[in-house]
Design a protein around this motif. Structure first.
Motif, mmCIF file in Angstrom:
data_model
loop_
_atom_site.group_PDB
_atom_site.id
_atom_site.type_symbol
_atom_site.label_atom_id
_atom_site.label_comp_id
_atom_site.label_asym_id
_atom_site.label_seq_id
_atom_site.Cartn_x
_atom_site.Cartn_y
_atom_site.Cartn_z
ATOM 1 N N UNK A 48 0.855 -1.187 0.000
ATOM 2 C CA UNK A 48 0.000 0.000 0.000
ATOM 3 C C UNK A 48 0.896 1.244 0.000
ATOM 4 N N UNK A 49 0.717 2.146 -0.959
ATOM 5 C CA UNK A 49 1.545 3.363 -0.980
ATOM 6 C C UNK A 49 1.314 4.194 0.287
ATOM 7 N N UNK A 50 2.387 4.647 0.915
ATOM 8 C CA UNK A 50 2.226 5.439 2.134
ATOM 9 C C UNK A 50 1.843 6.887 1.860
ATOM 10 N N UNK A 51 1.907 7.289 0.589
ATOM 11 C CA UNK A 51 1.653 8.687 0.256
ATOM 12 C C UNK A 51 1.279 8.827 -1.217
ATOM 13 N N UNK A 52 0.747 9.993 -1.512
ATOM 14 C CA UNK A 52 0.520 10.463 -2.873
ATOM 15 C C UNK A 52 1.778 11.240 -3.239
ATOM 16 N N UNK A 53 2.391 10.922 -4.369
ATOM 17 C CA UNK A 53 3.674 11.515 -4.746
ATOM 18 C C UNK A 53 3.558 12.330 -6.025
ATOM 19 N N UNK A 54 4.294 13.442 -6.040
ATOM 20 C CA UNK A 54 4.482 14.244 -7.249
ATOM 21 C C UNK A 54 5.987 14.433 -7.384
ATOM 22 N N UNK A 55 6.532 14.064 -8.531
ATOM 23 C CA UNK A 55 7.959 14.263 -8.761
ATOM 24 C C UNK A 55 8.189 15.732 -9.112
ATOM 25 N N UNK A 56 8.951 16.421 -8.264
ATOM 26 C CA UNK A 56 9.227 17.838 -8.498
ATOM 27 C C UNK A 56 10.502 18.013 -9.322
ATOM 28 N N UNK A 57 11.591 17.359 -8.916
ATOM 29 C CA UNK A 57 12.826 17.404 -9.706
ATOM 30 C C UNK A 57 13.444 16.016 -9.735
ATOM 31 N N UNK A 58 14.189 15.739 -10.796
ATOM 32 C CA UNK A 58 14.873 14.460 -10.925
ATOM 33 C C UNK A 58 14.117 13.500 -11.827
ATOM 34 N N UNK A 59 14.506 12.226 -11.752
ATOM 35 C CA UNK A 59 13.879 11.168 -12.560
ATOM 36 C C UNK A 59 13.645 9.949 -11.690
ATOM 37 N N UNK A 60 12.498 9.338 -11.873
ATOM 38 C CA UNK A 60 12.218 8.064 -11.217
ATOM 39 C C UNK A 60 11.761 7.066 -12.273
ATOM 40 N N UNK A 61 11.844 5.821 -11.905
ATOM 41 C CA UNK A 61 11.395 4.756 -12.795
ATOM 42 C C UNK A 61 10.394 3.916 -12.041
ATOM 43 N N UNK A 62 9.353 3.511 -12.730
ATOM 44 C CA UNK A 62 8.405 2.570 -12.141
ATOM 45 C C UNK A 62 8.480 1.286 -12.962
ATOM 46 N N UNK A 63 8.417 0.170 -12.259
ATOM 47 C CA UNK A 63 8.484 -1.107 -12.967
ATOM 48 C C UNK A 63 7.732 -2.185 -12.203
ATOM 49 N N UNK A 64 7.332 -3.193 -12.938
ATOM 50 C CA UNK A 64 6.660 -4.365 -12.388
ATOM 51 C C UNK A 64 7.526 -5.556 -12.712
ATOM 52 N N UNK A 65 7.840 -6.362 -11.730
ATOM 53 C CA UNK A 65 8.655 -7.551 -11.986
ATOM 54 C C UNK A 65 7.769 -8.730 -12.364
#
Length: 134
Positions: A48-65
């Motif tokens: 369960x996600x602990x928060x609602x997130x907004x990426x302000x700066x930088x890069x993230x990756x989302x993936x499913x294994x």
């Protein structure tokens, strides 16, 4: 960044731009800013996600294994909103998110975000329509 600047940034850089000024102001007031180093996991899939997130700066990756390795990976840039759907439907995260660079994320803890959606039904109404079309 003050609240008015956050509202402007949200309006110009995120999917939240279609929300009313009042709703955006409430979201901006609830935002907590967090610096996250490169190669850090924000949320693990099937939790369960602990928060609602907004990426302000930088890069993230989302993936499913999968059993054979990574099945799908998506690179996200500033303005990306992460885990909105999961919070709105009270579901576990479908994907793991990891930082690809040093990032600044804006977050609203889950309980506080859900309170916002009750106080400002426009949030869930707007995004429920977009989820229905997916």
């Amino acid at each position: 960044m003050d609240q008015a600047e956050k509202v402007t940034w949200l309006k110009q850089n995120t999917e939240l731009g279609s929300l009313s000024g009042e709703t955006l102001s409430a979201i901006a007031a609830a935002i907590q800013e967090e610096s996250v180093k490169e190669n850090r996991r924000l949320v693990l899939e099937d939790t369960i996600p602990p928060a609602f997130y907004i990426l302000h700066t930088g890069r993230i990756e989302s993936y499913r294994t999968s059993q054979t390795g990574i099945a799908k990976a998506t690179s996200l840039l500033p303005g990306a909103i992460v885990y909105l759907k999961e919070l709105l439907i009270n579901a576990a995260a479908e994907e793991t998110t990891i930082t690809l660079s040093d990032c600044v994320v804006w977050l609203i803890p889950s309980a506080e975000f859900l309170t916002l959606t009750q106080q400002y039904p426009e949030i869930s109404q707007t995004f429920s329509r977009s989820l229905a079309t997916e």
